[in-house]
Design a protein around this motif. Structure first.
Motif, PDB file in Angstrom:
ATOM      1  N   PRO A   1      64.535  62.676  83.149  1.00 29.24           N
ATOM      2  CA  PRO A   1      63.942  63.896  83.414  1.00 29.24           C
ATOM      3  C   PRO A   1      64.034  64.683  84.792  1.00 29.24           C
ATOM      4  O   PRO A   1      63.619  64.018  85.679  1.00 29.24           O
ATOM      5  CB  PRO A   1      62.619  63.754  82.942  1.00 29.24           C
ATOM      6  CG  PRO A   1      61.932  62.377  82.882  1.00 29.24           C
ATOM      7  CD  PRO A   1      63.437  61.443  82.875  1.00 29.24           C
ATOM      8  N   LYS A   2      64.728  65.702  84.493  1.00 26.87           N
ATOM      9  CA  LYS A   2      64.668  66.559  85.874  1.00 26.87           C
ATOM     10  C   LYS A   2      64.287  68.018  85.518  1.00 26.87           C
ATOM     11  O   LYS A   2      64.684  68.523  84.373  1.00 26.87           O
ATOM     12  CB  LYS A   2      65.978  66.609  86.357  1.00 26.87           C
ATOM     13  CG  LYS A   2      66.357  65.136  87.266  1.00 26.87           C
ATOM     14  CD  LYS A   2      67.723  65.295  87.796  1.00 26.87           C
ATOM     15  CE  LYS A   2      68.418  63.884  88.293  1.00 26.87           C
ATOM     16  NZ  LYS A   2      69.551  63.967  88.697  1.00 26.87           N
ATOM     17  N   ALA A   3      63.766  68.965  86.281  1.00 25.39           N
ATOM     18  CA  ALA A   3      63.248  70.339  86.123  1.00 25.39           C
ATOM     19  C   ALA A   3      64.727  71.166  85.632  1.00 25.39           C
ATOM     20  O   ALA A   3      64.452  71.820  84.784  1.00 25.39           O
ATOM     21  CB  ALA A   3      62.445  70.732  87.178  1.00 25.39           C
ATOM     22  N   ASP A   4      65.575  71.053  86.454  1.00 22.89           N
ATOM     23  CA  ASP A   4      66.917  71.807  86.437  1.00 22.89           C
ATOM     24  C   ASP A   4      67.588  71.408  84.834  1.00 22.89           C
ATOM     25  O   ASP A   4      68.110  72.429  84.252  1.00 22.89           O
ATOM     26  CB  ASP A   4      67.850  71.465  87.388  1.00 22.89           C
ATOM     27  CG  ASP A   4      67.652  72.170  88.735  1.00 22.89           C
ATOM     28  OD1 ASP A   4      66.527  72.974  88.788  1.00 22.89           O
ATOM     29  OD2 ASP A   4      67.969  71.592  89.534  1.00 22.89           O
ATOM     30  N   THR A   5      67.478  70.078  84.628  1.00 21.41           N
ATOM     31  CA  THR A   5      68.015  69.908  83.327  1.00 21.41           C
ATOM     32  C   THR A   5      67.096  70.198  82.019  1.00 21.41           C
ATOM     33  O   THR A   5      67.761  70.795  80.993  1.00 21.41           O
ATOM     34  CB  THR A   5      68.167  68.286  83.142  1.00 21.41           C
ATOM     35  OG1 THR A   5      68.796  67.777  84.328  1.00 21.41           O
ATOM     36  CG2 THR A   5      68.756  67.734  81.898  1.00 21.41           C
ATOM     37  N   ALA A   6      65.854  70.348  82.387  1.00 20.75           N
ATOM     38  CA  ALA A   6      64.888  70.946  81.276  1.00 20.75           C
ATOM     39  C   ALA A   6      65.217  72.330  81.014  1.00 20.75           C
ATOM     40  O   ALA A   6      65.246  73.050  79.931  1.00 20.75           O
ATOM     41  CB  ALA A   6      63.522  70.794  81.634  1.00 20.75           C
ATOM     42  N   LYS A   7      65.521  73.187  82.049  1.00 22.49           N
ATOM     43  CA  LYS A   7      65.819  74.590  81.940  1.00 22.49           C
ATOM     44  C   LYS A   7      67.176  74.636  81.306  1.00 22.49           C
ATOM     45  O   LYS A   7      67.231  75.466  80.394  1.00 22.49           O
ATOM     46  CB  LYS A   7      66.045  75.189  83.361  1.00 22.49           C
ATOM     47  CG  LYS A   7      66.598  76.742  83.384  1.00 22.49           C
ATOM     48  CD  LYS A   7      65.703  77.595  82.586  1.00 22.49           C
ATOM     49  CE  LYS A   7      65.964  78.974  83.166  1.00 22.49           C
ATOM     50  NZ  LYS A   7      67.234  79.425  82.406  1.00 22.49           N
TER      51      LYS A   7
END
Length: 251
Positions: free
Chosen positions: A105-111
């Motif tokens: 999990p990474k914030a950029d991937t979540a977006k």
């Protein structure tokens, strides 16, 4: 609140033989696909935020399994050229989405995941409307709305988590709109003359869980992140049962 681990309905065999769906079942299944896109992003975000991460990881796995099985059923069942094209488009998007959902999990991937999920759930919603019109029964609308409530339960939890994680702070407006839509959906479902004692009971349960989720979303309790995660799952379970009840009425 105690964590809700897996909905029994979401545990499906990975290599189940594709089934031919009735029209009401197809509406319910495509509505479920809408929900799963949101549930996967929600769980991915919860992993990143450290909110019940083991449970969230399990939810991603079970949701991927369910989506894949349902996609095979839809490919077997949809017969119109327009419907086939819509499901094929979903299948193509699903390959990228599923791969991303299984990365650390990474914030950029979540977006990125959320952007794909929003497109997929919108396209699925348009297909559901067309199938509802072709069914020509009042139950079709009930299945669609109950299925949309199911999706919104996960979308609300997803938007709250992504804002907390700073993965997409712009989702505040989407959260507010989704809350209004969910409340309106409950009113519409309760007003239907097609309701039975069983569906009314589920609607009562949904109303209760909705109050809990709204309280958690407002941040009025001290464990908002955990309570949003668990209450959204309980609300999903209630709406899932209601969607299935309406499907049976439509057959």
């Amino acid at each position: 609140m105690r964590a809700l681990f897996l909905l029994p309905l979401l545990i499906l065999p990975l290599f189940a033989e594709a089934a031919v769906l009735t029209a009401p079942a197809a509406i319910n299944t495509i509505s479920s696909q809408r929900m799963l896109t949101q549930r996967i992003v929600k769980a991915y975000c919860q992993q990143g935020r450290g909110v019940n991460p083991d449970v969230a990881k399990q939810q991603i796995s079970s949701s991927i399994n369910q989506f894949s099985v349902q996609l095979a059923n839809l490919l077997e069942s949809i017969s119109t050229s327009e419907g086939i094209a819509a499901v094929k488009k979903q299948e193509a998007q699903w390959q990228t989405f599923r791969t991303l959902a299984q990365t650390p999990p990474k914030a950029d991937t979540a977006k990125q995941l959320d952007d794909i999920a929003e497109g997929m759930q919108y396209d699925a919603g348009e297909l559901v409307k067309r199938l509802e019109a072709s069914l020509g029964k009042p139950q079709g609308k009930l299945i669609r709305i109950a299925g949309r409530q199911r999706m919104l339960s996960q979308r609300l939890a997803k938007t709250a988590c992504m804002q907390s994680w700073h993965a997409n702070p712009a989702l505040k407006l989407q959260q507010s709109q989704s809350q209004k839509e969910f409340a309106a959906g409950l009113i519409t479902l309760r007003a239907s003359s097609q309701n039975t004692p069983a569906t009314i009971k589920q609607l009562d349960l949904a109303q209760m869980q909705w109050v809990f989720l709204e309280n958690a979303l407002s941040g009025l309790d001290t464990e908002a992140d955990n309570n949003i995660a668990t209450t959204s799952e309980r609300l999903l379970e209630v709406m899932d049962k209601l969607s299935n009840q309406y499907e049976r009425l439509g057959n």
